[in-house]
Design a protein around this motif. Structure first.
Motif, PDB file in Angstrom:
ATOM      1  N   PRO A 112     -35.583   0.025  -4.625  1.00 11.12           N
ATOM      2  CA  PRO A 112     -34.671   1.144  -4.845  1.00 11.12           C
ATOM      3  C   PRO A 112     -35.091   2.330  -3.984  1.00 11.12           C
ATOM      4  O   PRO A 112     -36.132   2.280  -3.315  1.00 11.12           O
ATOM      5  N   THR A 113     -34.315   3.383  -4.019  1.00 10.19           N
ATOM      6  CA  THR A 113     -34.757   4.643  -3.422  1.00 10.19           C
ATOM      7  C   THR A 113     -35.904   5.193  -4.260  1.00 10.19           C
ATOM      8  O   THR A 113     -35.745   5.406  -5.463  1.00 10.19           O
ATOM      9  N   ALA A 124     -33.091  10.952  -4.862  1.00  9.48           N
ATOM     10  CA  ALA A 124     -32.140   9.845  -4.970  1.00  9.48           C
ATOM     11  C   ALA A 124     -30.988   9.928  -3.973  1.00  9.48           C
ATOM     12  O   ALA A 124     -30.396   8.914  -3.603  1.00  9.48           O
ATOM     13  N   GLN A 125     -30.615  11.150  -3.560  1.00 14.39           N
ATOM     14  CA  GLN A 125     -29.505  11.359  -2.627  1.00 14.39           C
ATOM     15  C   GLN A 125     -28.218  10.691  -3.131  1.00 14.39           C
ATOM     16  O   GLN A 125     -27.448  10.133  -2.351  1.00 14.39           O
ATOM     17  N   GLY A 126     -28.020  10.748  -4.439  1.00 21.84           N
ATOM     18  CA  GLY A 126     -26.798  10.215  -5.029  1.00 21.84           C
ATOM     19  C   GLY A 126     -26.793   8.723  -5.257  1.00 21.84           C
ATOM     20  O   GLY A 126     -25.834   8.183  -5.818  1.00 21.84           O
ATOM     21  N   ASP A 145     -29.309   2.618  -8.165  1.00 17.85           N
ATOM     22  CA  ASP A 145     -29.857   1.284  -7.898  1.00 17.85           C
ATOM     23  C   ASP A 145     -29.885   0.464  -9.180  1.00 17.85           C
ATOM     24  O   ASP A 145     -30.140   0.999 -10.267  1.00 17.85           O
ATOM     25  N   ARG A 146     -29.630  -0.828  -9.048  1.00 14.49           N
ATOM     26  CA  ARG A 146     -29.595  -1.724 -10.209  1.00 14.49           C
ATOM     27  C   ARG A 146     -30.603  -2.849 -10.034  1.00 14.49           C
ATOM     28  O   ARG A 146     -30.696  -3.469  -8.961  1.00 14.49           O
ATOM     29  N   LEU A 147     -31.360  -3.114 -11.107  1.00 17.36           N
ATOM     30  CA  LEU A 147     -32.323  -4.207 -11.109  1.00 17.36           C
ATOM     31  C   LEU A 147     -31.890  -5.275 -12.100  1.00 17.36           C
ATOM     32  O   LEU A 147     -31.618  -4.979 -13.266  1.00 17.36           O
ATOM     33  N   THR A 205     -27.765  -1.986  -4.638  1.00 18.67           N
ATOM     34  CA  THR A 205     -27.292  -0.606  -4.651  1.00 18.67           C
ATOM     35  C   THR A 205     -25.827  -0.577  -5.055  1.00 18.67           C
ATOM     36  O   THR A 205     -25.013  -1.338  -4.524  1.00 18.67           O
ATOM     37  N   MET A 206     -25.495   0.306  -5.992  1.00 25.34           N
ATOM     38  CA  MET A 206     -24.121   0.433  -6.452  1.00 25.34           C
ATOM     39  C   MET A 206     -23.315   1.284  -5.462  1.00 25.34           C
ATOM     40  O   MET A 206     -23.870   2.046  -4.672  1.00 25.34           O
TER      41      MET A 206
END
Length: 326
Positions: free
Chosen positions: A34-35, A57-59, A62-64, A73-74
């Motif tokens: 993720p970021t 995070a810059q918007g 992230d999904r694990l 990444t969403m």
């Protein structure tokens, strides 16, 4: 036999036996990353883990997948949001009691924000009540309503409080409840057996003149408990042995696990377990990486933590750890 040898051996046996039974953290080997971020939130919905917000995070959301340990990444983007504890209601992630902006004078978010994982959509919700807006609050769901405890009105500058509010998502209404016994921010709240627990955190608005960094020393050791059945607050007799802010807090097997966080010097790695029935604390295995500024997920028979800062104050990592009782 030396008269001191038997007591020493007995102590070592008890210590080793207890340590192995108390639980262990494992650093997970994941696919992708993720970021890296801190002052973020890690939350589970329908068996998937979402990393949302944070300073770096810059918007990005992230999904694990905890079964494949793969990050994706969403498509949805978030605003700059940090210092919050999201909750899940009806399959959506609700964010109240959050900050935005840059250190140190970060204003609170003016509105509720909602992320819909199924639609992969970020939604701007209703305004937060004026005069009660704050960030870094402990937030939980109980009986379908969102409860927000304590927090700070202006980032790392001023306004640490003990306010307690409840929001009903069905009617879009807020109500004020009795204040907590101790003011605090930079903590996560949990619910166990019809009671809300406020553990860890600090009074971030407490500064020495001309020394903003002195806020890191203003740790809150008291454990405050709100009984939903009686509508009353109390404070536990024993204080937390781990003095830190922004630590992870989770309920596992009827116990409350508190770990990590930051103090005046470092990001801590210790783990302590609270037995609510006896009020006693016992130590468990330490994190592989000291960290603060992320949220714990309970999934299956384990606790998960991702990202956070590896040092006091700002920093970022992207690793994931898993805790289980043996």
């Amino acid at each position: 036999m030396n008269k001191y040898l038997l007591p020493i051996l007995l102590y070592l046996f008890i210590f080793i036996s207890f340590g192995s039974a108390a639980g262990k953290w494992t650093l997970l080997d994941v696919k992708g990353a993720p970021t890296a971020r801190h002052e973020t939130a890690f939350v589970e919905v329908d068996g998937m883990f979402y990393l949302i917000g944070g300073r770096e995070a810059q918007g990005r959301i992230d999904r694990l997948n905890p079964r494949t340990l793969e990050w994706t990444t969403m498509k949805a983007q978030s605003p700059l949001i940090h210092h919050f504890q999201p909750v899940v209601v009806d399959g959506k992630i609700w964010m109240v009691g959050a900050m935005t902006g840059k250190f140190p004078a970060e204003p609170p978010m003016e509105r509720i924000h909602i992320y819909d994982p199924k639609a992969d959509k970020w939604i701007e919700g209703s305004p937060m009540p004026e005069g009660r807006r704050r960030g870094s609050a402990g937030t939980v769901v109980y009986d379908g309503k969102i409860y927000m405890a304590c927090g700070i009105e202006l980032g790392h500058i001023e306004g640490t409080n003990g306010w307690f509010d409840v929001y009903d998502p069905q009617t879009d209404t807020w109500s004020q409840l009795p204040d907590a016994p101790h003011v605090r921010d930079h903590f996560h709240a949990v619910v166990l057996d019809d009671k809300l627990y406020c553990i860890g955190g600090r009074n971030t608005s407490m500064h020495e003149k001309g020394n903003l960094a002195s806020l890191f020393k203003a740790i809150v050791y008291e454990v405050d408990v709100y009984d939903f059945k009686t509508g009353k607050w109390s404070t536990m007799d024993k204080k937390t042995p781990l003095g830190s802010a922004a630590g992870g807090t989770a309920v596992l097997d009827g116990k409350i696990v508190y770990f990590g966080g930051e103090d005046a010097e470092v990001a801590r790695n210790e783990t302590w377990i609270l037995d609510p029935e006896t009020g006693s604390w016992t130590q468990a295995g330490s994190l592989n990486q000291g960290r603060h500024g992320s949220q714990a997920i309970v999934y299956g028979n384990a606790i998960y933590i991702a990202a956070g800062s590896p040092k006091r104050g700002g920093g970022k990592i992207d690793s994931v750890e898993k805790f289980q009782f043996k």
